[in-house]
Design an enzyme around this catalytic site. Structure first.
Site, PDB file in Angstrom:
ATOM      1  N   ASP A   1      16.394   4.673  20.950  1.00 25.31           N
ATOM      2  CA  ASP A   1      17.597   5.103  21.528  1.00 25.31           C
ATOM      3  C   ASP A   1      17.387   5.027  22.904  1.00 25.31           C
ATOM      4  OD1 ASP A   1      18.620   7.433  19.035  1.00 25.31           O
ATOM      5  OD2 ASP A   1      18.774   5.512  18.915  1.00 25.31           O
TER       6      ASP A   1
ATOM      7  N   LEU B   1      20.964   1.267  16.954  1.00 33.78           N
ATOM      8  CA  LEU B   1      20.059   0.085  16.491  1.00 33.78           C
ATOM      9  C   LEU B   1      18.725   0.671  16.030  1.00 33.78           C
ATOM     10  CD1 LEU B   1      20.962  -2.733  19.154  1.00 33.78           C
ATOM     11  CD2 LEU B   1      22.287  -2.050  17.162  1.00 33.78           C
TER      12      LEU B   1
ATOM     13  N   HIS C   1      -2.521  -9.951   6.010  1.00 40.41           N
ATOM     14  CA  HIS C   1      -2.165  -8.414   6.336  1.00 40.41           C
ATOM     15  C   HIS C   1      -0.870  -8.427   6.881  1.00 40.41           C
ATOM     16  CE1 HIS C   1      -6.080  -6.320   5.229  1.00 40.41           C
ATOM     17  NE2 HIS C   1      -6.541  -7.487   5.831  1.00 40.41           N
TER      18      HIS C   1
ATOM     19  N   ASP D   1       0.951  -1.181  -0.122  1.00 39.36           N
ATOM     20  CA  ASP D   1      -0.202  -0.031   0.119  1.00 39.36           C
ATOM     21  C   ASP D   1       0.799   1.441  -0.178  1.00 39.36           C
ATOM     22  OD1 ASP D   1      -2.768  -1.363   1.816  1.00 39.36           O
ATOM     23  OD2 ASP D   1      -2.168  -1.500  -0.381  1.00 39.36           O
TER      24      ASP D   1
ATOM     25  N   HIS E   1      -6.663 -13.486   2.601  1.00 41.63           N
ATOM     26  CA  HIS E   1      -5.531 -12.607   2.380  1.00 41.63           C
ATOM     27  C   HIS E   1      -4.739 -12.458   3.845  1.00 41.63           C
ATOM     28  CE1 HIS E   1      -8.824 -10.063   3.429  1.00 41.63           C
ATOM     29  NE2 HIS E   1      -8.109  -9.096   4.059  1.00 41.63           N
TER      30      HIS E   1
ATOM     31  N   GLU F   1      23.673  -8.766  13.444  1.00 39.20           N
ATOM     32  CA  GLU F   1      22.214  -8.664  12.623  1.00 39.20           C
ATOM     33  C   GLU F   1      21.560 -10.136  12.467  1.00 39.20           C
ATOM     34  OE1 GLU F   1      23.524  -6.384   9.455  1.00 39.20           O
ATOM     35  OE2 GLU F   1      22.803  -4.218  10.601  1.00 39.20           O
TER      36      GLU F   1
ATOM     37  N   PHE G   1      19.808  -5.040   4.346  1.00 40.08           N
ATOM     38  CA  PHE G   1      20.110  -4.589   5.567  1.00 40.08           C
ATOM     39  C   PHE G   1      20.674  -5.630   6.776  1.00 40.08           C
ATOM     40  CE2 PHE G   1      16.582  -0.943   5.623  1.00 40.08           C
ATOM     41  CZ  PHE G   1      16.660  -0.833   4.257  1.00 40.08           C
TER      42      PHE G   1
ATOM     43  N   ASP H   1      13.581   3.086  15.793  1.00 41.34           N
ATOM     44  CA  ASP H   1      14.820   3.360  15.955  1.00 41.34           C
ATOM     45  C   ASP H   1      14.748   3.798  17.518  1.00 41.34           C
ATOM     46  OD1 ASP H   1      17.091   6.236  14.690  1.00 41.34           O
ATOM     47  OD2 ASP H   1      17.229   4.445  16.254  1.00 41.34           O
TER      48      ASP H   1
ATOM     49  N   TYR I   1     -10.205  -0.489   1.500  1.00 43.79           N
ATOM     50  CA  TYR I   1      -9.797  -0.764   3.013  1.00 43.79           C
ATOM     51  C   TYR I   1      -9.480   0.540   3.622  1.00 43.79           C
ATOM     52  CZ  TYR I   1      -9.813  -5.630   4.548  1.00 43.79           C
ATOM     53  OH  TYR I   1      -9.893  -6.908   4.890  1.00 43.79           O
TER      54      TYR I   1
ATOM     55  N   ASN J   1      24.572  -8.053   5.576  1.00 41.63           N
ATOM     56  CA  ASN J   1      26.262  -7.608   5.887  1.00 41.63           C
ATOM     57  C   ASN J   1      26.515  -8.168   7.378  1.00 41.63           C
ATOM     58  OD1 ASN J   1      24.831  -5.661   6.725  1.00 41.63           O
ATOM     59  ND2 ASN J   1      26.118  -4.051   6.192  1.00 41.63           N
TER      60      ASN J   1
HETATM   61  C1  LIG Z   1      -6.359  -1.150  -4.368  1.00 46.51           C
HETATM   62  N1  LIG Z   1      -5.967  -1.583  -3.249  1.00 46.51           N
HETATM   63  C2  LIG Z   1      -4.705  -1.443  -2.794  1.00 46.51           C
HETATM   64  N2  LIG Z   1      -4.757  -1.935  -1.256  1.00 46.51           N
HETATM   65  C3  LIG Z   1      -5.867  -2.271  -1.089  1.00 46.51           C
HETATM   66  C4  LIG Z   1      -6.095  -2.544   0.266  1.00 46.51           C
HETATM   67  C5  LIG Z   1      -6.157  -3.910   0.182  1.00 46.51           C
HETATM   68  O1  LIG Z   1      -7.052  -4.864   0.229  1.00 46.51           O
HETATM   69  C6  LIG Z   1      -6.417  -2.089  -1.901  1.00 46.51           C
HETATM   70 CA    CA Z   2      18.747   3.676  17.557  1.00 49.07          CA
HETATM   71 CA    CA Z   3      23.549  -4.167   8.079  1.00 49.83          CA
HETATM   72 CU    CU Z   4      -8.556  -8.164   5.523  1.00 50.48          CU
END
Ligand SMILES: Cn1cnc(CC=O)c1
Ligand code: CA
Ligand code: CA
Ligand code: CU
Length: 735
Positions: free
Chosen positions: A500, A645, A491, A352, A489, A541, A633, A498, A440, A636
């Site tokens: 600190d 970090l 999600h 998205d 689906h 890492e 990321f 980050d 959504y 290495n």
């Molecule tokens: C078109 N589109 C892009 N992301 C969504 C949300 C998930 O279904 C819809």
């Molecule tokens: Ca940090």
């Molecule tokens: Ca790295």
């Molecule tokens: Cu969903």
């Protein structure tokens, strides 16, 4: 600069926070005017005209380098130069490409320079997000392609496409747009344009190749209708005219109470009232938080916030009682990978950030999306536009009574009385926005608690992405209406944290329990089996990347190796997941390369300026050769001992749509996120500083006829002033 409250007057933001503030409308305009004035860029307006032109697609703050920001924030150094990030689509060149620039200094820009991505990758033109102009052209090409199918569509759906003013068909487009890097061909799901059209597929899906900058070369490559594939609209039309086509005739949509509508229908059997307002949030003695520009303060918390058009909320300089906990906490990406029987369903892998996830922050409804008493802030986005677009009430901030105390204790005397009762009422400060990505709606929250806990949370709601029902579709979800399948689906949402913890030099360890079997010291011959704390320092890492499929240790601790609390423990903060995430695809399979961050519950890396984000606005349309490869990321395998970090947190859930997702996915049970929790960071719970505590002690046990109530707030909070009547505008206009 920064968000402008749509209500109370804007006080001057404290200087410090404004280095992270979003660009104001004036700054956005200044960047556009400057770049449009540069003849070598040859920029044209985004709206109208051909695709093959150079356009300014996105302008947003380019945050200062951390080193410069900390020098300013912590050491009285010079205020970092304020710059913009500008994304230019060079579609008018022989070799179309995308280039990003740093433009500044704001507010009066006078120079620009190209921004380089890690590995000096260039951005292919086919990786760009789809613009309003491209959609208009797609619509035209589709309408033309549908002409031979006019009779079929009218017969089967009662709706049509071209020259349509009512009973129109529309479409939802699917991404990724092809099978390999460089392609730009999208499956389009045709739907009846009624209220909640996402739930009204008509059984026709069309694959359009729209790669060429000249739309006259776009073409329909395939079609799918009611379970069968066709090579052209003409072939499908011929099958229909010959009467050899299985036509899925849809019932006439009712004029009201569509199943996709929010209109009330049916009733609760208890008869409890719903035609009156429910419980409301009240601030009887005024606000207990402070918003000044993009600086937010509440209890011990202070932070700077922005709503970046590319990916959404981004917090900076999070401190508790003046001590930094994190430099940045930000949303990076939200994806939804589907399965299904139709070509569109099996192709859908939405990423998205490629859909302007941070810019689709439409108006929050007062009293519904946020309490009436919330502070509402307008924002400006410059995303696929020819100037700043104002989004009224895009952010809300409010104190939320959680309905559960932060802590309480009843100290019983176990003889019908008590020694004391004490409690601290529970509230949290909520910073909220939403992203409505077509069907959504994500509700993005950051919650600040008075005990040093911060919670990041996202709720999913809105319409499911549904496809036409076929019996084979039951392998991939639930039938949720006569011709509608709710496709499964996963999600996943990715955050950058980050941390600190009491300084930038941090180390990371995990802790869980193991069992020991020792001889019982107080009972010779007996054995004691008990848990003990198994600490695992993670030095590199690779040791700090936790893939799905392996259990995540329950304590994930970031600490300053040189700072201890009063009791001798390393001052730490803990990340605690609230998630039911799982992999979206097998590792390394095609589009999975574009979301390699989605392999890990958590990954801890050494911070680098050239690793600012784990995804990009380009991942959706070129996931196969991703511009940002998160795996790089980690690869290495740097040391993460006593370094600056970054924790990269993945949360999510498997969503198998079901009948109760109609009319919309509902928020209860559809929220995931994580907590940042102090772990020996303080010497005791810092919320003891709150004056909201109440202590009750009996004055004359054992009669208990009188008690002493000790409190530090007034005995009664006083009346709540009723909110003004509901209003809603819904527009978002270029200024
Ligand atoms: C078109 N589109 C892009 N992301 C969504 C949300 C998930 O279904 C819809
Ligand atoms: Ca940090
Ligand atoms: Ca790295
Ligand atoms: Cu969903």
């Amino acid at each position: 600069s920064g968000p402008s409250p749509s209500t109370s007057p804007t006080e001057l933001p404290p200087d410090k926070a404004s280095i992270f503030a979003d660009l104001s409308a004036a700054e956005l305009r200044a960047v556009r005017t400057f770049l449009m004035s540069r003849p070598e860029l040859g920029l044209s307006p985004s709206r109208g005209g051909p695709l093959a032109k150079n356009t300014l697609f996105l302008v947003e703050l380019l945050p200062p380098k951390k080193r410069l920001a900390l020098r300013y924030l912590d050491h009285g150094g010079r205020q970092p130069r304020r710059q913009a990030r500008a994304v230019v689509f060079f579609g008018g060149q022989a070799e179309p490409n995308i280039t990003e620039f740093a433009v500044g200094p704001l507010p009066r820009p006078s120079s620009y320079r190209p921004l380089r991505f890690k590995g000096s990758r260039t951005v292919p033109f086919t990786a760009r997000p789809v613009t309003q102009l491209e959609y208009e052209l797609l619509h035209g090409v589709l309408a033309q392609a549908m002409e031979p199918l006019h009779r079929l569509l009218l017969d089967a759906t009662g709706f049509w496409f071209h020259n349509c003013s009512q009973r129109c068909l529309t479409f939802s487009d699917i991404a990724p747009r092809g099978l390999v890097s460089g392609e730009r061909r999208s499956w389009l799901v045709l739907q009846r344009f009624v209220e909640g059209f996402f739930l009204h597929p008509v059984g026709l899906e069309v694959l359009v190749d729209h790669r060429d900058p000249d739309p006259r070369r776009w073409a329909v490559q395939r079609l799918w209708y009611n379970g069968r594939y066709f090579s052209s609209p003409q072939e499908l039309a011929e099958r229909y005219e010959r009467g050899t086509l299985a036509v899925a005739r849809l019932p006439e949509p009712p004029s009201q109470q569509l199943f996709s509508s929010y209109e009330p229908r049916g009733h609760f059997t208890t008869g409890t009232p719903t035609g009156v307002h429910g419980a409301k949030v009240c601030e009887p003695q005024g606000r207990r938080y402070r918003v000044r520009g993009n600086q937010l303060e509440y209890g011990g918390w202070s932070l700077a916030f922005r709503l970046r058009s590319s990916a959404g909320l981004q917090l900076f300089n999070l401190r508790f009682n003046g001590e930094r906990v994190a430099y940045e906490v930000s949303v990076q990406e939200a994806i939804a990978f589907y399965g299904g029987h139709t070509p569109a369903a099996m192709q859908t892998k939405y990423m998205d950030a490629g859909w302007g996830m941070g810019a689709v922050t439409y108006e929050l409804a007062r009293g519904i999306d946020c309490p009436e008493v919330a502070t509402y802030l307008d924002v400006h986005h410059f995303y696929d536009a020819d100037g700043p677009v104002r989004f009224p009430r895009a952010i809300c901030i409010f104190e939320l009574p959680t309905g559960v105390p932060i802590r309480r204790h009843f100290d019983s005397d176990f003889q019908g009385g008590f020694h004391f009762y004490a409690g601290l009422e529970g509230q949290a400060l909520v910073l909220r926005t939403t992203s409505t990505v077509y069907n959504y709606d994500y509700i993005w929250d950051f919650l600040l608690y008075p005990n040093g806990v911060m919670e990041a949370k996202v709720h999913a709601t809105g319409f499911i992405h549904a496809t036409f029902y076929t019996p084979q579709g039951r392998r991939y979800g639930s039938r949720v209406h006569s011709h509608v399948l709710g496709n499964l689906h996963t999600h996943l949402v990715h955050y950058k944290v980050d941390l600190d913890v009491a300084g930038t030099g941090n180390s990371f360890e995990t802790m869980d329990v193991r069992f020991e079997n020792i001889s019982n010291p107080w009972s010779p011959g007996a054995r004691v089996v008990q848990p003990w704390l198994h600490r695992q320092p993670r030095h590199s890492e690779c040791q700090a990347a936790f893939p799905f499929g392996t259990a995540l240790p329950r304590y994930l601790l970031f600490y300053n190796p040189r700072r201890r609390n009063r009791w001798g423990h390393a001052r730490s903060y803990r990340i605690q997941h609230s998630s039911h995430a799982g992999p979206v695809l097998p590792r390394g399979w095609q589009e999975e390369e574009g979301v390699s961050w989605g392999r890990y519950h958590l990954a801890v890396t050494r911070r680098h300026e050239n690793e600012p984000t784990s995804s990009s606005i380009y991942a959706q349309n070129d996931p196969w050769e991703p511009l940002v490869s998160f795996e790089g990321f980690i690869r290495n395998n740097e040391s993460i001992d006593d370094q600056d970090l970054v924790a990269w947190v993945t949360v999510g859930f498997l969503h198998v749509p079901h009948a109760e997702d109609i009319p919309n996915t509902a928020t209860p049970g559809n929220a995931v996120g994580f907590f940042l929790r102090p772990f020996n960071f303080f010497d005791e719970d810092p919320s003891v500083a709150s004056h909201s505590s109440v202590i009750v002690r009996p004055l004359d046990p054992p009669t208990f006829s009188r008690v002493e109530i000790q409190r530090w707030t007034p005995a009664s909070p006083g009346p709540c002033i009723g909110p003004e009547p509901f209003t809603y505008n819904g527009t978002y206009r270029q200024e």
